[in-house]
Design a protein around this motif. Structure first.
Motif, PDB file in Angstrom:
ATOM      1  N   LEU A 183     -30.418 -11.752  21.610  1.00  0.00           N
ATOM      2  CA  LEU A 183     -29.998 -13.204  21.445  1.00  0.00           C
ATOM      3  C   LEU A 183     -29.075 -13.936  22.260  1.00  0.00           C
ATOM      4  O   LEU A 183     -28.143 -13.144  22.481  1.00  0.00           O
ATOM      5  CB  LEU A 183     -29.561 -13.487  19.883  1.00  0.00           C
TER       6      LEU A 183
ATOM      7  N   ASP B 278     -30.800 -18.173  20.568  1.00  0.00           N
ATOM      8  CA  ASP B 278     -32.433 -18.140  20.676  1.00  0.00           C
ATOM      9  C   ASP B 278     -32.580 -16.837  21.040  1.00  0.00           C
ATOM     10  O   ASP B 278     -31.791 -15.908  21.528  1.00  0.00           O
ATOM     11  CB  ASP B 278     -32.840 -18.978  21.940  1.00  0.00           C
ATOM     12  N   PRO B 279     -33.966 -16.269  20.797  1.00  0.00           N
ATOM     13  CA  PRO B 279     -34.392 -14.732  21.397  1.00  0.00           C
ATOM     14  C   PRO B 279     -34.350 -14.832  22.840  1.00  0.00           C
ATOM     15  O   PRO B 279     -34.587 -16.001  23.175  1.00  0.00           O
ATOM     16  CB  PRO B 279     -36.054 -14.767  20.730  1.00  0.00           C
TER      17      PRO B 279
ATOM     18  N   LEU C 244     -34.705 -16.645  12.687  1.00  0.00           N
ATOM     19  CA  LEU C 244     -33.785 -17.134  13.338  1.00  0.00           C
ATOM     20  C   LEU C 244     -33.792 -18.664  13.096  1.00  0.00           C
ATOM     21  O   LEU C 244     -32.978 -19.311  13.021  1.00  0.00           O
ATOM     22  CB  LEU C 244     -33.795 -16.893  14.732  1.00  0.00           C
ATOM     23  N   GLU C 245     -35.174 -19.335  12.921  1.00  0.00           N
ATOM     24  CA  GLU C 245     -35.275 -20.527  12.713  1.00  0.00           C
ATOM     25  C   GLU C 245     -34.840 -21.039  11.446  1.00  0.00           C
ATOM     26  O   GLU C 245     -34.179 -21.934  11.090  1.00  0.00           O
ATOM     27  CB  GLU C 245     -36.917 -21.126  13.007  1.00  0.00           C
TER      28      GLU C 245
ATOM     29  N   PHE D 279     -23.197 -14.038  10.679  1.00  0.00           N
ATOM     30  CA  PHE D 279     -24.417 -13.931  11.098  1.00  0.00           C
ATOM     31  C   PHE D 279     -25.314 -12.872  10.427  1.00  0.00           C
ATOM     32  O   PHE D 279     -26.454 -13.215   9.761  1.00  0.00           O
ATOM     33  CB  PHE D 279     -24.532 -13.832  12.750  1.00  0.00           C
TER      34      PHE D 279
ATOM     35  N   GLY E  95     -30.855 -20.877  11.180  1.00  0.00           N
ATOM     36  CA  GLY E  95     -30.293 -21.871  12.300  1.00  0.00           C
ATOM     37  C   GLY E  95     -30.277 -22.990  11.251  1.00  0.00           C
ATOM     38  O   GLY E  95     -29.470 -23.842  11.146  1.00  0.00           O
TER      39      GLY E  95
ATOM     40  N   MET F 229     -28.399 -13.439   7.696  1.00  0.00           N
ATOM     41  CA  MET F 229     -29.412 -12.854   8.002  1.00  0.00           C
ATOM     42  C   MET F 229     -30.015 -12.082   7.046  1.00  0.00           C
ATOM     43  O   MET F 229     -31.426 -11.935   6.734  1.00  0.00           O
ATOM     44  CB  MET F 229     -29.385 -12.321   9.361  1.00  0.00           C
TER      45      MET F 229
END
Length: 162
Positions: free
Chosen positions: A97, A76-77, A59-60, A127, A63, A131
């Motif tokens: 999320l 964010d989780p 995720l980081e 997304f 982003g 991912m």
């Protein structure tokens, strides 16, 4: 209002009107078309990126990489009522999320267009596709649990291909 922001808003309004018209004429079939179109963009949006099997780190990375492309998404989780951040269900893993900011959501509210429809599915595709570039050999999808004016709660579901 800044001219660049006005241009983006005008494009978003047009996309909202176009999506609404497609949904009215094509029905729910347009949702999968929009998801696939978004996924294609997401797969192309993230190139030469760092990869990881750790979904929080992914995720980081995502982003950061989207921000480099000018896509500002804050997510964010979210553990909530769950005991763990990641749940295993068969071959699939799930993580909730919170999406704090979303240009699509802002456009939908401005246009007074319903959430969870074609534009949201397009964003889900973006997304998921992006991912899939970060988590090696993963098939990712995103499902809305709750949509609201200030944030949305979604569930990322992924399975690693063997």
């Amino acid at each position: 209002m800044d001219d660049d922001i006005r241009k983006v808003h005008n494009v978003a309004f047009f996309a909202g009107a176009l999506a609404y018209g497609a949904e009215q004429n094509l029905g729910q079939g347009v949702l999968s078309i929009c998801f696939l179109a978004g996924k294609k963009f997401g797969l192309e949006a993230v190139n030469n990126t760092e990869q990881t099997d750790d979904p929080v780190k992914a995720l980081e990375i995502l982003g950061r990489d989207l921000a480099k492309r000018g896509i500002m998404w804050e997510f964010d989780p979210f553990i909530g009522e769950r005991e763990t951040l990641i749940e295993q269900e068969g071959d699939s893993r799930k993580m909730r999320l919170v999406f704090h900011t979303c240009m699509v959501r802002n456009a939908l509210f401005t246009f007074a267009h319903e959430q969870k429809q074609s534009l949201c599915q397009m964003a889900h595709g973006v997304f998921a596709g992006a991912m899939e570039k970060v988590i090696p050999n993963a098939v990712v999808k995103l499902e809305t649990i709750q949509a609201g004016p200030n944030s949305c709660l979604k569930e990322m579901i992924w399975e690693v291909k063997k």
